[in-house]
Write a protein that holds these residues in place. Structure first.
Motif, PDB file in Angstrom:
ATOM      1  N   VAL A   1       1.099  21.714  -4.473  1.00  0.00           N
ATOM      2  CA  VAL A   1       0.215  20.912  -5.402  1.00  0.00           C
ATOM      3  C   VAL A   1      -1.054  21.745  -5.600  1.00  0.00           C
ATOM      4  N   THR A   2      -1.668  21.709  -6.882  1.00  0.00           N
ATOM      5  CA  THR A   2      -2.912  22.361  -7.328  1.00  0.00           C
ATOM      6  C   THR A   2      -4.034  21.786  -6.881  1.00  0.00           C
ATOM      7  N   TRP A   3      -5.211  22.516  -6.727  1.00  0.00           N
ATOM      8  CA  TRP A   3      -6.422  21.690  -6.471  1.00  0.00           C
ATOM      9  C   TRP A   3      -6.756  20.442  -7.266  1.00  0.00           C
ATOM     10  N   GLU A   4      -6.515  20.546  -8.471  1.00  0.00           N
ATOM     11  CA  GLU A   4      -6.771  19.546  -9.690  1.00  0.00           C
ATOM     12  C   GLU A   4      -6.076  18.278  -9.191  1.00  0.00           C
ATOM     13  N   GLU A   5      -4.888  18.376  -8.958  1.00  0.00           N
ATOM     14  CA  GLU A   5      -3.788  17.399  -8.187  1.00  0.00           C
ATOM     15  C   GLU A   5      -4.402  16.511  -7.294  1.00  0.00           C
ATOM     16  N   TYR A   6      -4.663  17.536  -6.319  1.00  0.00           N
ATOM     17  CA  TYR A   6      -5.453  17.068  -4.982  1.00  0.00           C
ATOM     18  C   TYR A   6      -6.662  16.263  -5.336  1.00  0.00           C
TER      19      TYR A   6
ATOM     20  N   ALA B   1       0.966  -1.302  -0.040  1.00  0.00           N
ATOM     21  CA  ALA B   1       0.020   0.026   0.196  1.00  0.00           C
ATOM     22  C   ALA B   1       0.933   1.164  -0.138  1.00  0.00           C
ATOM     23  N   LEU B   2       2.033   1.394   0.813  1.00  0.00           N
ATOM     24  CA  LEU B   2       2.912   2.347   0.528  1.00  0.00           C
ATOM     25  C   LEU B   2       3.256   2.607  -0.395  1.00  0.00           C
ATOM     26  N   GLN B   3       3.678   1.591  -1.222  1.00  0.00           N
ATOM     27  CA  GLN B   3       4.441   1.638  -2.557  1.00  0.00           C
ATOM     28  C   GLN B   3       3.443   2.238  -3.626  1.00  0.00           C
ATOM     29  N   GLU B   4       2.337   1.957  -3.515  1.00  0.00           N
ATOM     30  CA  GLU B   4       1.370   2.344  -4.409  1.00  0.00           C
ATOM     31  C   GLU B   4       1.225   4.089  -4.208  1.00  0.00           C
ATOM     32  N   LEU B   5       0.837   4.177  -2.832  1.00  0.00           N
ATOM     33  CA  LEU B   5       0.660   5.585  -2.466  1.00  0.00           C
ATOM     34  C   LEU B   5       1.791   6.242  -3.238  1.00  0.00           C
TER      35      LEU B   5
ATOM     36  N   MET C   1      -4.959  15.752   5.799  1.00  0.00           N
ATOM     37  CA  MET C   1      -4.432  14.273   5.755  1.00  0.00           C
ATOM     38  C   MET C   1      -3.582  14.233   4.382  1.00  0.00           C
ATOM     39  N   THR C   2      -4.417  14.413   3.242  1.00  0.00           N
ATOM     40  CA  THR C   2      -3.677  14.207   1.957  1.00  0.00           C
ATOM     41  C   THR C   2      -2.350  15.180   1.742  1.00  0.00           C
ATOM     42  N   MET C   3      -2.400  16.292   2.361  1.00  0.00           N
ATOM     43  CA  MET C   3      -1.256  17.269   2.038  1.00  0.00           C
ATOM     44  C   MET C   3       0.075  16.626   2.733  1.00  0.00           C
ATOM     45  N   PHE C   4      -0.337  16.098   4.161  1.00  0.00           N
ATOM     46  CA  PHE C   4       0.686  15.521   4.982  1.00  0.00           C
ATOM     47  C   PHE C   4       1.429  14.048   4.110  1.00  0.00           C
ATOM     48  N   LEU C   5       0.391  13.157   3.542  1.00  0.00           N
ATOM     49  CA  LEU C   5       0.558  12.314   3.083  1.00  0.00           C
ATOM     50  C   LEU C   5       1.632  12.454   1.619  1.00  0.00           C
ATOM     51  N   HIS C   6       1.251  13.320   1.064  1.00  0.00           N
ATOM     52  CA  HIS C   6       1.985  13.781  -0.090  1.00  0.00           C
ATOM     53  C   HIS C   6       3.478  14.258   0.058  1.00  0.00           C
TER      54      HIS C   6
ATOM     55  N   MET D   1      -5.993  12.653  -6.474  1.00  0.00           N
ATOM     56  CA  MET D   1      -5.227  11.602  -5.548  1.00  0.00           C
ATOM     57  C   MET D   1      -6.300  10.310  -5.085  1.00  0.00           C
ATOM     58  N   LYS D   2      -6.543   9.621  -5.977  1.00  0.00           N
ATOM     59  CA  LYS D   2      -7.572   8.673  -5.587  1.00  0.00           C
ATOM     60  C   LYS D   2      -7.364   7.500  -4.719  1.00  0.00           C
ATOM     61  N   PHE D   3      -6.063   7.079  -5.000  1.00  0.00           N
ATOM     62  CA  PHE D   3      -5.471   5.973  -3.849  1.00  0.00           C
ATOM     63  C   PHE D   3      -5.328   6.599  -2.682  1.00  0.00           C
ATOM     64  N   THR D   4      -4.812   7.826  -2.768  1.00  0.00           N
ATOM     65  CA  THR D   4      -4.689   8.252  -1.454  1.00  0.00           C
ATOM     66  C   THR D   4      -5.914   8.440  -0.678  1.00  0.00           C
TER      67      THR D   4
END
Length: 421
Positions: A273-278, A251-255, A380-385, A281-284
């Motif tokens: 990161v742009t809003w469109e990029e955010y 899972a970490l690798q796919e992320l 959560m998404t920005m932190f993971l990115h 992020m489907k798997f995230t």
């Protein structure tokens, strides 16, 4: 990860609906997803939100739990002016990235960190800035100390005697409320309205109206609860996500691949990161959904029947308290195959919950759906990115999770960050 033994034993003996006595009250426990969904959709109709008396003392005499109808709607709309999708896209997305990058760099430089408190501190800083503005940077040390005291005693026995956890909890709350009142008083003295408003500015704008929709005391209690909820629940969910990812290399690798592909498509990989990029992020999003499903940050929800309610052959009498158990929804084997297993890929075949659904109530549901759900998911998404694109995470010690009630790490969760080449 499973239902707490208290619920599991009684469900095996009595079925998904049973009576019991908890928090000093006779109440009905529902482990039935259909009934839970119905009850949450009936807010302000057949049911009202309810909390135990000791918890209401912590929320204050005037608080969001006692607000209904148009006042509740107006209060939520005030919050959305700062934390709604439009402001997240235009302002907070950029602001949040800088805070996350600075935090991760400081963690790398410090050698190792205790993850849950460190995440709480980071998210507290982001949330407080947009709640009370520049004053947050000046007051953050004392505010954080008092919020932490409040958090530590939140589930303690309600004995208000010096030296007890509950006493420290109440003192922490009182100290925070005094500070927030001082900030509000200072802000009300200023004549100009800033171009970018934080939540205190929104409160001032409302209180200065001839007929304000809410009182100053209610506004301060809403502010207090928003700051607390924003960092405590999000940090718990994010800590759980990092624990699950550290135990699941696939899972970490796919992320990592999802985020590296986003960087590779940019003219300059280091642009923000742009809003469109955010939104891409489907798997995230799958990882976040699955982490919140398993973590069950809010282990119980309470509602009080305002009339006799008949549903699925059961009668819930007027005045009775119903305890809803989100883990019973999230560990439902008829909806989630192998429900106790971390499997973010399951969400590829499930419809994405927009806040909540009958089978996903991590942020509540109905009229009381968490108003900060988009803010929390963005954090959560920005932190993971930035974590997976710039660092490798190494677990130093701990990481054992316990549920009961709430999410805890009894032996901590110490991590180190190694910068990627």
């Amino acid at each position: 990860m499973d239902l707490l033994p208290f619920f599991k034993r009684r469900m095996e003996r009595f079925g998904p609906i049973f009576k019991t006595n908890l928090v000093g009250k006779d109440l009905i426990v529902s482990l039935d997803p259909d009934i839970n969904h119905y009850v949450l959709q009936q807010e302000e109709k057949a049911f009202h939100i309810w909390f135990p008396e000791s918890f209401m003392r912590l929320l204050g005499e005037e608080n969001i739990a006692k607000v209904y109808g148009s006042l509740h709607k107006n209060t939520r709309n005030m919050i959305r002016r700062v934390f709604g999708p439009e402001n997240l896209r235009l302002v907070l997305l950029h602001d949040m990235q800088g805070a996350v990058e600075k935090t991760l760099s400081s963690w790398h430089d410090s050698g190792s960190v205790e993850l849950k408190p460190a995440l709480s501190s980071m998210i507290f800083g982001i949330a407080a800035k947009w709640m009370i503005g520049h004053e947050a940077s000046v007051l953050s040390g004392d505010l954080w100390k008092n919020f932490d005291a409040f958090n530590q005693g939140l589930l303690s026995f309600p004995l208000y005697i010096p030296g007890t956890a509950f006493y420290r909890c109440m003192q922490g709350r009182n100290n925070v409320m005094k500070t927030l009142k001082q900030v509000l008083d200072e802000r009300r003295k200023k004549a100009e309205t800033p171009e970018r408003m934080d939540f205190i500015d929104v409160i001032v704008s409302e209180l200065n109206k001839e007929n304000p929709a809410l009182s100053e005391n209610l506004a301060l209690n809403v502010l207090f609860l928003m700051i607390f909820a924003s960092f405590e629940t999000t940090s718990s969910g994010l800590t759980a996500a990092l624990k699950f990812l550290s135990d699941n290399p696939r899972a970490l690798q796919e992320l990592e691949e999802e985020h590296q592909q986003i960087r590779a498509r940019r003219a300059d990989p280091n642009t923000g990161v742009t809003w469109e990029e955010y939104k891409s992020m489907k798997f995230t999003s799958h990882v976040i959904n699955e982490s919140l499903r398993l973590a069950n940050v809010a282990p119980v929800l309470f509602r009080k029947a305002t009339q006799d309610v008949n549903i699925k052959g059961y009668t819930i009498p007027e005045g009775w308290i119903l305890m809803i158990c989100p883990p019973a929804v999230h560990f439902n084997p008829t909806k989630y195959e192998d429900p106790n297993v971390f499997n973010p890929w399951r969400w590829k075949d499930l419809s994405e919950p927009v806040g909540s659904s009958k089978d996903f109530i991590a942020f509540g549901s109905g009229l009381r759906l968490c108003v900060g759900v988009d803010f929390a998911r963005l954090q959560m998404t920005m932190f993971l990115h930035f974590l997976v694109t710039k660092y490798r995470l190494k677990v130093v010690s701990g990481g054992d999770m316990v549920f009961g009630p709430g999410l805890g790490f009894p032996n901590g969760f110490q991590i180190q960050l190694e910068r990627k080449k």
